[in-house]
Design a protein around this motif. Structure first.
Motif, PDB file in Angstrom:
ATOM      1  N   ASP A  73       0.746  -2.134  11.986  1.00  0.00           N
ATOM      2  CA  ASP A  73       1.500  -3.127  12.757  1.00  0.00           C
ATOM      3  C   ASP A  73       2.048  -2.549  14.064  1.00  0.00           C
ATOM      4  OD1 ASP A  73       1.083  -5.133  10.848  1.00  0.00           O
ATOM      5  OD2 ASP A  73       2.841  -4.529   9.698  1.00  0.00           O
ATOM      6  N   GLY A  74       1.225  -1.754  14.760  1.00  0.00           N
ATOM      7  CA  GLY A  74       1.602  -1.216  16.054  1.00  0.00           C
ATOM      8  C   GLY A  74       2.406   0.070  16.024  1.00  0.00           C
ATOM      9  N   ARG A  75       2.779   0.559  14.850  1.00  0.00           N
ATOM     10  CA  ARG A  75       3.563   1.795  14.746  1.00  0.00           C
ATOM     11  C   ARG A  75       2.685   2.925  14.210  1.00  0.00           C
ATOM     12  NH1 ARG A  75       8.860   2.997  11.164  1.00  0.00           N
ATOM     13  NH2 ARG A  75       9.297   5.020  12.075  1.00  0.00           N
ATOM     14  N   LYS A  76       2.588   4.004  14.995  1.00  0.00           N
ATOM     15  CA  LYS A  76       1.725   5.135  14.631  1.00  0.00           C
ATOM     16  C   LYS A  76       2.493   6.146  13.776  1.00  0.00           C
ATOM     17  CE  LYS A  76      -0.981   8.832  16.727  1.00  0.00           C
ATOM     18  NZ  LYS A  76      -1.418   9.420  18.005  1.00  0.00           N
ATOM     19  N   HIS A  77       1.834   6.593  12.706  1.00  0.00           N
ATOM     20  CA  HIS A  77       2.391   7.595  11.800  1.00  0.00           C
ATOM     21  C   HIS A  77       1.422   8.778  11.745  1.00  0.00           C
ATOM     22  CE1 HIS A  77       5.203   4.552  10.243  1.00  0.00           C
ATOM     23  NE2 HIS A  77       4.174   3.731  10.340  1.00  0.00           N
ATOM     24  N   ALA A  78       1.903   9.967  12.069  1.00  0.00           N
ATOM     25  CA  ALA A  78       1.095  11.184  11.978  1.00  0.00           C
ATOM     26  C   ALA A  78       1.347  11.796  10.606  1.00  0.00           C
ATOM     27  CB  ALA A  78       1.461  12.155  13.090  1.00  0.00           C
ATOM     28  N   LEU A  79       0.332  11.752   9.741  1.00  0.00           N
ATOM     29  CA  LEU A  79       0.470  12.215   8.364  1.00  0.00           C
ATOM     30  C   LEU A  79      -0.312  13.504   8.146  1.00  0.00           C
ATOM     31  CD1 LEU A  79      -0.189   8.737   6.705  1.00  0.00           C
ATOM     32  CD2 LEU A  79       2.031   9.772   7.170  1.00  0.00           C
ATOM     33  N   VAL A  80       0.259  14.386   7.329  1.00  0.00           N
ATOM     34  CA  VAL A  80      -0.422  15.627   6.942  1.00  0.00           C
ATOM     35  C   VAL A  80      -0.356  15.758   5.423  1.00  0.00           C
ATOM     36  CG1 VAL A  80       0.007  16.805   9.148  1.00  0.00           C
ATOM     37  CG2 VAL A  80       1.667  17.014   7.277  1.00  0.00           C
ATOM     38  N   SER A  81      -1.083  16.716   4.913  1.00  0.00           N
ATOM     39  CA  SER A  81      -1.182  16.931   3.471  1.00  0.00           C
ATOM     40  C   SER A  81       0.188  16.888   2.789  1.00  0.00           C
ATOM     41  CB  SER A  81      -1.852  18.287   3.218  1.00  0.00           C
ATOM     42  OG  SER A  81      -2.019  18.483   1.839  1.00  0.00           O
ATOM     43  N   GLY A  82       0.286  16.064   1.734  1.00  0.00           N
ATOM     44  CA  GLY A  82       1.527  15.918   0.980  1.00  0.00           C
ATOM     45  C   GLY A  82       2.382  14.739   1.390  1.00  0.00           C
ATOM     46  N   GLN A  90       0.831  -1.198   0.000  1.00  0.00           N
ATOM     47  CA  GLN A  90       0.000   0.000   0.000  1.00  0.00           C
ATOM     48  C   GLN A  90       0.867   1.251   0.000  1.00  0.00           C
ATOM     49  OE1 GLN A  90      -3.156   0.051   2.892  1.00  0.00           O
ATOM     50  NE2 GLN A  90      -3.800  -2.017   2.398  1.00  0.00           N
ATOM     51  N   HIS A  91       0.387   2.263  -0.699  1.00  0.00           N
ATOM     52  CA  HIS A  91       1.018   3.585  -0.731  1.00  0.00           C
ATOM     53  C   HIS A  91      -0.087   4.573  -0.414  1.00  0.00           C
ATOM     54  CE1 HIS A  91       4.616   2.105  -3.027  1.00  0.00           C
ATOM     55  NE2 HIS A  91       3.740   1.150  -3.289  1.00  0.00           N
ATOM     56  N   LEU A  92      -0.001   5.254   0.724  1.00  0.00           N
ATOM     57  CA  LEU A  92      -1.017   6.214   1.120  1.00  0.00           C
ATOM     58  C   LEU A  92      -0.459   7.621   0.984  1.00  0.00           C
ATOM     59  CD1 LEU A  92      -3.576   5.973   3.885  1.00  0.00           C
ATOM     60  CD2 LEU A  92      -2.251   8.067   3.695  1.00  0.00           C
ATOM     61  N   TRP A  93      -1.109   8.438   0.161  1.00  0.00           N
ATOM     62  CA  TRP A  93      -0.690   9.821  -0.076  1.00  0.00           C
ATOM     63  C   TRP A  93      -1.773  10.734   0.458  1.00  0.00           C
ATOM     64  CZ3 TRP A  93      -1.437  12.780  -5.187  1.00  0.00           C
ATOM     65  CH2 TRP A  93      -0.785  14.018  -5.130  1.00  0.00           C
ATOM     66  N   MET A  94      -1.400  11.570   1.414  1.00  0.00           N
ATOM     67  CA  MET A  94      -2.350  12.506   2.025  1.00  0.00           C
ATOM     68  C   MET A  94      -2.628  13.667   1.073  1.00  0.00           C
ATOM     69  SD  MET A  94      -3.466  11.522   4.948  1.00  0.00           S
ATOM     70  CE  MET A  94      -4.264  13.049   5.411  1.00  0.00           C
ATOM     71  N   LEU A  95      -3.908  13.888   0.795  1.00  0.00           N
ATOM     72  CA  LEU A  95      -4.316  14.999  -0.055  1.00  0.00           C
ATOM     73  C   LEU A  95      -4.678  16.232   0.766  1.00  0.00           C
ATOM     74  CD1 LEU A  95      -6.552  12.993  -2.557  1.00  0.00           C
ATOM     75  CD2 LEU A  95      -4.179  13.744  -2.884  1.00  0.00           C
ATOM     76  N   ASP A  96      -5.452  16.034   1.840  1.00  0.00           N
ATOM     77  CA  ASP A  96      -5.892  17.137   2.707  1.00  0.00           C
ATOM     78  C   ASP A  96      -6.022  16.655   4.140  1.00  0.00           C
ATOM     79  OD1 ASP A  96      -6.522  19.235   0.685  1.00  0.00           O
ATOM     80  OD2 ASP A  96      -8.053  17.794   0.035  1.00  0.00           O
ATOM     81  N   GLY A  97      -5.824  17.565   5.074  1.00  0.00           N
ATOM     82  CA  GLY A  97      -6.063  17.263   6.474  1.00  0.00           C
ATOM     83  C   GLY A  97      -4.935  16.482   7.121  1.00  0.00           C
ATOM     84  N   ALA A  98      -5.292  15.817   8.213  1.00  0.00           N
ATOM     85  CA  ALA A  98      -4.329  15.034   8.995  1.00  0.00           C
ATOM     86  C   ALA A  98      -4.915  13.657   9.273  1.00  0.00           C
ATOM     87  CB  ALA A  98      -4.015  15.742  10.306  1.00  0.00           C
ATOM     88  N   LEU A  99      -4.022  12.676   9.356  1.00  0.00           N
ATOM     89  CA  LEU A  99      -4.429  11.300   9.612  1.00  0.00           C
ATOM     90  C   LEU A  99      -3.396  10.646  10.503  1.00  0.00           C
ATOM     91  CD1 LEU A  99      -6.345   8.887   8.807  1.00  0.00           C
ATOM     92  CD2 LEU A  99      -4.672   8.377   7.018  1.00  0.00           C
ATOM     93  N   ASP A 100      -3.857   9.989  11.559  1.00  0.00           N
ATOM     94  CA  ASP A 100      -2.993   9.137  12.375  1.00  0.00           C
ATOM     95  C   ASP A 100      -3.234   7.718  11.891  1.00  0.00           C
ATOM     96  OD1 ASP A 100      -2.129  11.290  13.887  1.00  0.00           O
ATOM     97  OD2 ASP A 100      -3.685  11.032  15.407  1.00  0.00           O
ATOM     98  N   LEU A 101      -2.219   7.146  11.268  1.00  0.00           N
ATOM     99  CA  LEU A 101      -2.323   5.799  10.715  1.00  0.00           C
ATOM    100  C   LEU A 101      -1.389   4.877  11.478  1.00  0.00           C
ATOM    101  CD1 LEU A 101      -3.305   3.760   8.608  1.00  0.00           C
ATOM    102  CD2 LEU A 101      -1.558   4.647   7.048  1.00  0.00           C
ATOM    103  N   THR A 102      -1.963   3.864  12.096  1.00  0.00           N
ATOM    104  CA  THR A 102      -1.171   2.885  12.833  1.00  0.00           C
ATOM    105  C   THR A 102      -1.107   1.610  12.008  1.00  0.00           C
ATOM    106  OG1 THR A 102      -1.935   3.840  14.923  1.00  0.00           O
ATOM    107  CG2 THR A 102      -0.909   1.654  15.025  1.00  0.00           C
TER     108      THR A 102
END
Length: 182
Positions: free
Chosen positions: A143-152, A129-141
């Motif tokens: 396999d137990g590891r949290k990633h704080a993603l923002v636009s871009g 999977q490849h997740l590309w943030m377009l707008d806003g913010a997303l906390d994606l966990t």
């Protein structure tokens, strides 16, 4: 589409020779809920579909595509199917749906502020999977590891364990997800 989805879910269970009790044991979803979903009395949530997709070993997008139109090369915006889970606040647009001759697909996801969506296991272990943030913010966990993603931002991974999508707000999180079958 809801009627076709209900029928396809019943079909998948029948193909395996499982009773509703068998499916309930495998999915952790009650027999009565499964029965109501298969009869089209209730619309499944994203979480419930995630559990069923894990049991049936297929990505949610593939399941939804199985109940949609044929696999055209050009998918116009107006022809892209949109599925909404009001309970979780998740909206899914199939930008480039699965096709038997292709390994990748593209999904646009939108989560309303505060939305929280978890999957216990991948529907297809090792799914790229490849997740590309377009707008806003997303906390994606993953396999137990949290990633704080923002636009871009772009997060690339293979899916082996549980995942959690959380939109911390204040606005909606909108992202593009490219899935590549192993």
């Amino acid at each position: 589409m809801e009627d076709r989805l209900a029928a396809r879910l019943a079909e998948l269970r029948a193909e395996r020779g499982w009773s509703l009790d068998d499916l309930a044991d495998r999915s952790g979803v009650s027999r009565s809920t499964l029965s109501r979903v298969e009869r089209g009395e209730i619309s499944p949530t994203a979480s419930l579909l995630g559990r069923l997709c894990t049991v049936y070993e297929r990505p949610m997008s593939r399941l939804l595509t199985e109940v949609e139109a044929d696999g055209a090369q050009l998918i116009r915006s107006a022809g892209q199917s949109v599925w909404t889970d009001e309970d979780s606040g998740f909206v899914r647009r199939s930008v480039s749906p699965p096709h038997p001759a292709l390994r990748a697909e593209v999904v646009e996801g939108t989560l309303r502020p505060g939305a929280d969506l978890s999957y216990d296991a991948p529907s297809v272990p090792g799914l790229e999977q490849h997740l590309w943030m377009l707008d806003g913010a997303l906390d994606l966990t993953v396999d137990g590891r949290k990633h704080a993603l923002v636009s871009g931002d772009c997060l690339r991974f293979r899916l082996w364990g549980p995942t959690r999508f959380h939109c911390p707000g204040p606005g909606a999180a909108r992202y593009l997800l490219v899935l590549v079958m192993p």
